[in-house]
Motif scaffolding. Structure first.
Motif, mmCIF file in Angstrom:
data_model
loop_
_atom_site.group_PDB
_atom_site.id
_atom_site.type_symbol
_atom_site.label_atom_id
_atom_site.label_comp_id
_atom_site.label_asym_id
_atom_site.label_seq_id
_atom_site.Cartn_x
_atom_site.Cartn_y
_atom_site.Cartn_z
ATOM 1 N N ARG A 161 43.228 30.723 88.527
ATOM 2 C CA ARG A 161 42.816 31.315 87.421
ATOM 3 C C ARG A 161 41.571 32.913 88.337
ATOM 4 N NH1 ARG A 161 40.390 25.424 85.384
ATOM 5 N NH2 ARG A 161 42.281 24.676 85.710
ATOM 6 N N LEU A 162 40.465 32.295 89.613
ATOM 7 C CA LEU A 162 40.647 33.611 89.641
ATOM 8 C C LEU A 162 40.200 33.634 90.961
ATOM 9 C CD1 LEU A 162 37.255 32.078 88.216
ATOM 10 C CD2 LEU A 162 37.800 33.971 87.559
ATOM 11 N N CYS A 163 40.046 34.971 91.755
ATOM 12 C CA CYS A 163 39.835 36.361 92.303
ATOM 13 C C CYS A 163 38.918 36.328 93.032
ATOM 14 C CB CYS A 163 41.051 36.872 93.221
ATOM 15 S SG CYS A 163 40.809 37.620 95.057
ATOM 16 N N LEU A 164 37.779 35.508 93.862
ATOM 17 C CA LEU A 164 36.375 35.708 94.135
ATOM 18 C C LEU A 164 36.267 37.087 95.210
ATOM 19 C CD1 LEU A 164 34.933 33.181 93.145
ATOM 20 C CD2 LEU A 164 35.262 34.730 91.814
ATOM 21 N N TRP A 200 28.058 32.513 93.352
ATOM 22 C CA TRP A 200 30.431 32.828 91.758
ATOM 23 C C TRP A 200 29.970 31.332 91.006
ATOM 24 C CZ3 TRP A 200 32.507 37.211 92.158
ATOM 25 C CH2 TRP A 200 32.188 37.409 94.371
ATOM 26 N N LEU A 202 32.098 29.970 88.166
ATOM 27 C CA LEU A 202 33.256 29.758 88.060
ATOM 28 C C LEU A 202 33.808 29.840 86.587
ATOM 29 C CD1 LEU A 202 33.203 26.487 90.352
ATOM 30 C CD2 LEU A 202 34.099 28.800 90.591
ATOM 31 N N ASN A 204 33.182 32.205 84.816
ATOM 32 C CA ASN A 204 33.166 33.725 84.333
ATOM 33 C C ASN A 204 34.013 34.739 85.540
ATOM 34 O OD1 ASN A 204 31.198 34.523 85.295
ATOM 35 N ND2 ASN A 204 30.237 34.380 83.110
ATOM 36 N N GLY A 205 33.665 34.115 86.910
ATOM 37 C CA GLY A 205 33.563 34.276 88.105
ATOM 38 C C GLY A 205 33.109 35.822 88.062
ATOM 39 N N LYS A 206 32.016 35.509 88.357
ATOM 40 C CA LYS A 206 30.710 36.152 87.581
ATOM 41 C C LYS A 206 30.045 36.189 89.713
ATOM 42 C CE LYS A 206 26.626 38.864 85.190
ATOM 43 N NZ LYS A 206 25.831 38.197 84.526
#
Length: 1405
Positions: A161-164, A200, A202, A204-206
């Protein structure tokens, strides 16, 4: 992943705590008292770690950390590509799995394929780095070594889903070292190896926050954890400190306030775990305290962050391995119907459990519970539900444990996971490795960030994969075993679910009855599958035994579980219907039913099964088994007509009786059938077969059971039938005739038959039955009737033996003796039986009749006989035991002695009787005196009976009447036997002393010995000390026993007299030998007989000669030379003269023997008389003096050979001794004169050169240790001792001072190194004349130092045992004049001693 449930199902199954789980908790493990009031945080922080005395760990500064690699990175399993730590290889060892009860496969182990593939892909394609940390909540987040956090969904595809984060920040912050997600899965905290923390969003990955100042710089983040409050988190760094992070947002600005909760300077914390409540328990009162558990290297702390910071508990570890990793895990657990959190913690191999609960007062109490001991080093600890823990040990073996029972449910190998270790972060390599050695040592096995548990799931992070563990449902566990065809284990596991004893149960709901129904249905299904599998897998060909064994393994399981489930319909209808298709299976099934029927587990069979059972057992000849089955089965399930026919045809009498009794309430018909079998042969008088004897015994037992109210062969008769059955049996027994009687049949056939079969046992049955008759009038009438019948049948009936009639009257007498007796018996009958038993006409069965009468007399006072008449009858009939009984009553004990002596069977017991009567206190002096007188009157008979026991009796009771007894014994042989036993050796020295005082007795015995046992005479004289020598000599001379006479003369001291007697005997035997030889020359026949006579005479001559030689040997030590010659020379002359008498061709062999005997005399006397004297005596003989030396040539040559041997032996011995002495002295001289090498050229006291002045005469002393001193320096230090200067001894000053700074005492110097073999004074070359005249003589000391003492000990060890000098000296004495005898007396077998000479051992220089 197809097996993975979705997120909703995982959340809903997070912590289901049903009522069942609450009720099943064992309350016993929660009885440990509460802890005291918890200390404050200030007291803990100010407390030094070393003060924890009972649980003190080794000081971290003392740990050996030489093998710790300061540059190692994250470590994983042996197969891990990221294993950069060589130390980790040491912990990869195989261990033995614990053998436990079979629980099936408890855990479902699944590979998260989507996540695993994307981890590898990210590392390869975008250089994301290797995985370093993982956490799970609504999503799964994996941190990497390049600072990235990869967020995956928990759906089936596990999509990324995300790469932070970026690789740039990764280069700045380092690897992700810790991850945590808040409770609503909206925020993620990442801790980094260089100390930064990022937050972070989760959704929107901000990136929301980057925190760089929350803790001291230069330390890695080991743990970061959200609490239940989303604005509060805690972190733990590699410095061992713990900080609280409070997130704020004021006017759109995000901030973070940091507070130190625990300083690493007071003890390094390496694990933290906040208490986070599942959604079901968010309102639990304990959540308001925001509890945090912290594990340092030495203790556990539980603190509360709210409402204010407070320490609630501290708990020190027990002793453990410094490298063990502390572990913490919280879980809400129902305890006593109240749910409270439990903290599980461990360090090493012991898991402790702490129950934390809030009191009404607002305080928190911590209660220690039963701990769990595991035989492994734990590196990971997680709860998977409220009763089950999952552990991982240092060998990467996963263990599932049930906490209440402490049982290991499953062991799984995690080697293929390739677990990631966090060693790099614990060593803080990214910031320079500035951590303590103790923390770095713990980090070797730390894998905190590789394990994450959430909602009944545990995820393990490997170097290239992620794995998830969940508990299987109960159905899955059973199905796993079924797939492996482990049907027996599957049934066992299913039965544990059925009974509620299984562990880690998942997926079972509803009340217990419903659960049992569901599981029971599953077990029925398994039973069908097992049956089909067994039939399918049965070998179609081969031995029948193999097929039978196959079904023997299957069918008992089917029967057992059908009985447990109470499903006999399933067993007999459906399963049996399938098994009958196979003939072998059918047979095994029917045969196995026997054990269940006999054990009363199976009481009712269906009609088809019973029919098949009868047919199979009958067809295979298993009649005993069939009978055992029938008597245990419910009679309603039997076809009575068929069963009775089978039983009667096959002699199954027990089964037949059971069927008649239980099925038809008929107790008489079996008796009639059995009597019809055993009656005819008994009536005809022929002996019964074994089968008929068994049948008769069954009848007796059956009658006994019926009369006692017990069913045959087992159980009890129904209470309402007991009296009826008893009356029926009595009526049957007293029948006048049987149903099918003939005219010849005697009256009362049944009682008559039983009496003929076994009278005694039948009467015993009646006796036991009569015991139960109390107030039963009907039964008492039957009792009287039976007694009358017995008397009518047996009295005056020649068909019955005296034993049988006597048994009847004994039985009657015992019945009459009872206090509540109601029987009537005519007393005249007892007089008749007395006449019958004592009839002197009938001599048959004498012992039997006497025994019966004795029993009758012993019954009691019921039967009164005229004793005088009885005594007369008993004497006529020779019933001596009866006479003894009557005399005992009249106290005529002397008459009893006559009874014993007349009774041939009991004669030997008279001695014990007399001894006991005279010894025991219960008899009057007058009675004892009559017994004594009677014994003396009958003493001759007693001695004839047993002399030894008679002698014992005399010793104990008649020692004063010995002379009277001897005068009574007229026969000399009898007297000899008696005296031999009387005066023989005895155990009691007191008794021996009493008899030994009478010397006349010993002289009398000696005289009798000479007459009746001359072969024992010498032994008696040697062992006894109580005879008179003069009288003994006269007695032996009277009977011409020369050996005994010689022994006595020698004992008197008259050696020459003894020698003369023996010499005369020898001369007589030699004369007899010569006469035999002369006689043999003139006769023609009987050569063999003459040869035997000659051989026997030679043997006698040799024995006689040996006796004389032994006498001379014994006596020669105490005689002068002249007296010795007076002994030995007449013996030599006698032997030499005998050779002259033996002449002729026929006497050649005898002559050779005599020559050998003469040489034996010469060899013996050579030890005591000089050889010249012997030769001179031989040559003075008138025969040899005329020049016939050829006759004695052999004697002289033999003497010369002996001389040559002794001369050679002496020379050899001298040479050996000289060689040994030279060798020893040479080595000692070499050791003493070996030169010494000083270590330096200056004195060790004054530190000046040993030549201080060229013109002075200075003496120096050098020790073997290499130290050199001036003579004056040593003298000033007082290192010498002795009487004078020449005899003075010295000790090395330096070596002495190293042992205490002073010269040692003399005793110590002898052992110490400072004493020297060569303490040498050396005088300087340059000296003047005066000094030379005054100079003391140079000397050498000869004390051994330590090294030389060891050499000398080794030398002595080579000569353990007697020295060769002592052996050879003893050897030479053997041939001298002063000593004869064995060479080494302490060793057995020395008569065969051989001297073994060998050179001395070689010792290397």
């Amino acid at each position: 992943m197809s097996d993975s449930p979705d997120a909703h199902s995982l959340l809903s199954a997070s912590s289901q705590l049903t009522v069942m789980e609450v009720d099943a908790i064992d309350d016993k493990e929660f009885d440990i008292p509460q802890v005291d009031t918890p200390p404050t945080l200030e007291s803990i922080l100010s407390e030094l770690e070393e003060e924890e005395e009972p649980f003190l760990l080794e000081d971290t500064c003392m740990l050996n950390t030489d093998n710790i690699d300061a540059h190692s990175c994250d470590t994983s399993s042996l197969a891990s590509s990221d294993s950069g730590d060589p130390a980790h290889l040491k912990r990869k060892k195989k261990t033995m799995d614990v053998n436990t009860t079979v629980h099936g496969s408890v855990l479902r182990h699944s590979l998260l394929k989507g996540i695993s593939a994307q981890i590898v892909s990210a590392a390869d394609k975008v250089d994301a780095g290797l995985p370093t940390a993982i956490t799970v909540s609504g999503v799964i987040v994996v941190g990497t070594s390049h600072g990235l956090a990869l967020v995956f969904g928990k759906d089936t595809n596990q999509a990324l889903r995300l790469c932070l984060g970026t690789k740039t920040t990764g280069a700045e912050f380092g690897a992700v070292s810790a991850l945590t997600i808040n409770h609503d899965c909206s925020r993620l905290l990442c801790g980094f190896a260089k100390g930064q923390i990022t937050m972070w969003d989760l959704a929107n990955g901000k990136l929301l926050r980057t925190i760089t100042d929350a803790h001291p710089p230069g330390t890695a983040i080991l743990h970061v954890k959200f609490t239940d409050d989303p604005t509060l988190a805690v972190c733990n760094d590699s410095g061992g400190s713990v900080f609280e992070l409070a997130f704020r947002r004021v006017m759109g600005m995000r901030s973070c306030d940091s507070r130190c909760l625990f300083s690493g300077s007071k003890g390094e914390v390496c694990c933290i775990e906040p208490l986070r409540a599942p959604s079901d328990f968010r309102d639990h009162p304990i959540t308001h305290y925001s509890l945090l558990a912290m594990a340092s290297l030495t203790k556990i702390l539980v603190i509360g962050l709210k409402p204010s910071l407070k320490v609630w508990m501290t708990f020190p570890y027990s002793k453990s391995d410094p490298s063990s990793v502390p572990q913490l895990a919280w879980q809400f657990v129902p305890v006593q119907k109240i749910v409270n959190p439990i903290l599980a913690f461990c360090k090493g191999d012991t898991v402790h459990f702490l129950l934390v609960k809030k009191e009404e007062s607002g305080t928190i109490h911590v209660i220690k519970q039963r701990q769990l001991q595991i035989s492994c080093d734990i590196i990971s600890l997680s709860w998977i539900n409220s009763r089950t823990l999952v552990l991982v040990d240092s060998h990467e073996k996963l263990q599932v444990l049930d906490r209440p029972s402490q049982e290991v449910l499953e062991i799984m190998d995690l080697e293929q996971v390739q677990l990631v270790y966090n060693s790099r972060h614990f060593k803080s390599l990214a910031t320079g490795g500035n951590v303590s050695q103790a923390l770095a040592l713990v980090g070797e096995k730390a894998c905190y960030q590789s394990v994450s548990s959430y909602a009944g799931q545990i995820i393990y992070l490997g170097t290239k994969s992620a794995h998830i563990m969940t508990l299987r449902t109960w159905r899955e566990r059973i199905d796993c075993l079924l797939k492996q065809e482990n049907f027996v284990e599957a049934l066992s596991l299913a039965w544990s679910f059925h009974e509620g004893t299984a562990k880690a149960v998942v997926g079972m709901f509803g009340d217990p009855v419903k659960r049992k129904g569901v599981v029971g249905d599953k077990m029925v299904e398994i039973l069908f599958q097992f049956t089909e599998h067994a039939l399918r897998k049965c070998p179609e060909q081969g031995k029948i035994q193999v097929m039978e064994q196959h079904f023997h393994d299957v069918i008992p399981v089917l029967v057992d579980y059908c009985l447990l489930l109470q499903r006999l319909d399933l067993l007999f209808n459906q399963l049996y219907a399938r098994l009958v298709e196979n003939v072998v299976a059918k047979g095994v099934f029917l045969e196995l039913l026997e054990s269940y029927i006999v054990a009363d587990r199976l009481g009712h069979l269906t009609t088809p099964i019973m029919r098949d059972l009868l047919a199979h057992y009958h067809g295979n000849g298993m009649m005993d088994s069939l009978e055992r089955c029938i008597v245990h089965l419910d009679v309603t399930s039997l076809d009575i007509q068929q069963v009775v026919k089978v039983c009667w045809d096959n002699q199954l009498y027990d089964a037949m009786i059971y069927v008649f009794n239980s099925g038809m309430n008929d107790y008489i018909t079996p008796l009639e059938k059995l009597f019809a079998m055993i009656g005819p042969p008994l009536k005809e008088g022929r002996s019964l077969t074994d089968e008929e004897v068994v049948m008769g015994n069954k009848v007796l037992v059956y009658i006994s059971c019926c009369l006692a109210g017990r069913a045959y062969p087992l159980g009890d008769i129904p209470e309402d039938l007991v009296v009826q059955v008893k009356n029926q049996v009595f009526e049957f027994l007293i029948r006048l005739h049987s149903v099918d009687s003939s005219e010849e049949e005697a009256v009362f056939p049944f009682i008559r038959t039983l009496l003929h079969f076994d009278t005694r046992e039948f009467l015993n049955v009646l006796a036991m039955t009569f015991e139960d008759f109390k107030n039963d009038k009907q039964a008492l009438e039957y009792q009287q009737r039976i007694v009358d019948i017995l008397l009518q049948v047996m009295v005056d009936n020649p068909d019955f033996t005296p034993s049988q009639v006597g048994g009847l009257f004994t039985f009657l007498a015992r019945q009459l003796a009872k206090p509540d007796n109601t029987l009537f018996v005519n007393r005249k009958l007892f007089d008749q039986v007395l006449e019958f038993l004592c009839s002197p006409v009938d001599d048959s069965r004498h012992t039997e009749r006497q025994q019966v009468l004795l029993e009758l007399l012993h019954v009691g006072s019921v039967v009164h006989f005229d004793e005088q008449r009885l005594l007369t009858l008993a004497e006529k009939a020779k019933f001596y035991q009866i006479c003894e009984f009557l005399y005992e009553k009249k106290h005529l004990y002397d008459r009893i002695i006559d009874c014993y002596l007349r009774d041939p069977l009991r004669k030997g017991e008279i001695f014990s009787y007399i001894h006991n009567l005279l010894s025991m206190p219960g008899y009057s002096p007058e009675e004892k005196q009559t017994v004594r007188e009677k014994s003396l009157q009958r003493i001759q008979e007693l001695v004839t009976l047993d002399p030894y026991k008679s002698a014992d009796l005399v010793v104990f009771h008649f020692s004063e009447e010995v002379q009277q007894i001897i005068s009574e014994l007229q026969d000399d042989q009898l007297l000899f036997n008696f005296l031999s036993c009387l005066l023989g050796p005895r155990e009691s020295p007191h008794l021996q002393t009493i008899l030994s005082e009478d010397l006349d007795l010993h002289d009398l015995l000696l005289d009798l010995l000479c007459r009746f046992a001359p072969q024992k005479l010498l032994t008696f004289l040697q062992t006894s000390q109580h005879y008179r020598l003069e009288e003994a000599v006269q007695i032996t001379e009277k009977y011409h026993h020369s050996e005994a006479t010689a022994f006595l003369l020698e004992k008197k001291g008259d050696v020459h007299g003894a020698f003369t007697v023996l010499l005369e005997t020898l001369t007589e035997k030699l004369s007899l030998l010569s006469s035999v030889i002369d006689g043999s020359g003139g006769e023609d026949g009987g050569e063999e007989e003459q040869q035997r006579d000659m051989d026997s005479n030679l043997t006698r001559v040799e024995d006689s000669l040996n006796n004389i030689i032994d006498l001379c040997h014994r006596s020669s030590h105490n005689l002068t030379q002249q007296q010795r010659e007076a002994l030995w020379f007449p013996l030599l002359e006698t032997m030499m003269a005998s050779q002259k008498l033996v002449k002729g061709v026929s006497a050649k062999q005898t002559s050779e023997v005599l020559k050998e005997l003469t040489m034996k005399v010469l060899n013996s006397m050579s030890s005591f008389i000089s050889l010249p004297a012997i030769i001179q005596r031989i040559l003075q003989d008138p025969v040899y003096g005329r020049g016939k030396l050829s006759e004695i040539q052999g004697l002289i040559l033999g003497m010369l050979d002996t001389f040559n041997y002794e001369q050679t032996l002496l020379e050899t011995t001298t040479s050996l001794l000289n060689h040994d002495l030279h060798w020893s002295l040479a080595h000692l001289h070499a050791a003493v004169t070996r030169g010494l090498h000083p270590r330096q050229d200056h004195c060790n006291i004054c530190l000046q050169q040993y030549k201080r002045r060229q013109d002075s005469a200075e003496e120096i002393i050098v020790f073997s240790c290499g130290h050199l001193y001036h003579f004056q320096c040593l003298q000033q230090k007082g290192c010498g001792w002795g009487v004078s200067e020449q005899q003075q001894q010295w000790s090395c000053y330096k070596c002495s001072s190293s042992q205490g700074g002073r010269a040692m005492p003399t005793t110590e110097l002898k052992r110490g190194r400072s004493t020297s073999l060569a303490q040498t004074r050396v005088t300087s070359v340059h000296h003047d004349a005066d000094a030379q005249t005054q100079r003391k003589k140079v000397f050498v000391e000869t004390t051994l130092d330590l090294q030389q003492e060891q050499s000398w000990d080794q030398l002595r060890c080579l000569y353990r045992g007697p020295s060769r000098l002592s052996i050879l000296s003893e050897l030479s004495h053997c041939h001298g004049h002063e000593k004869t005898g064995p060479l080494i007396t302490a060793q057995p077998g020395t008569e065969n001693f051989q001297l073994k000479l060998a050179p001395p051992p070689m010792v290397e220089e």
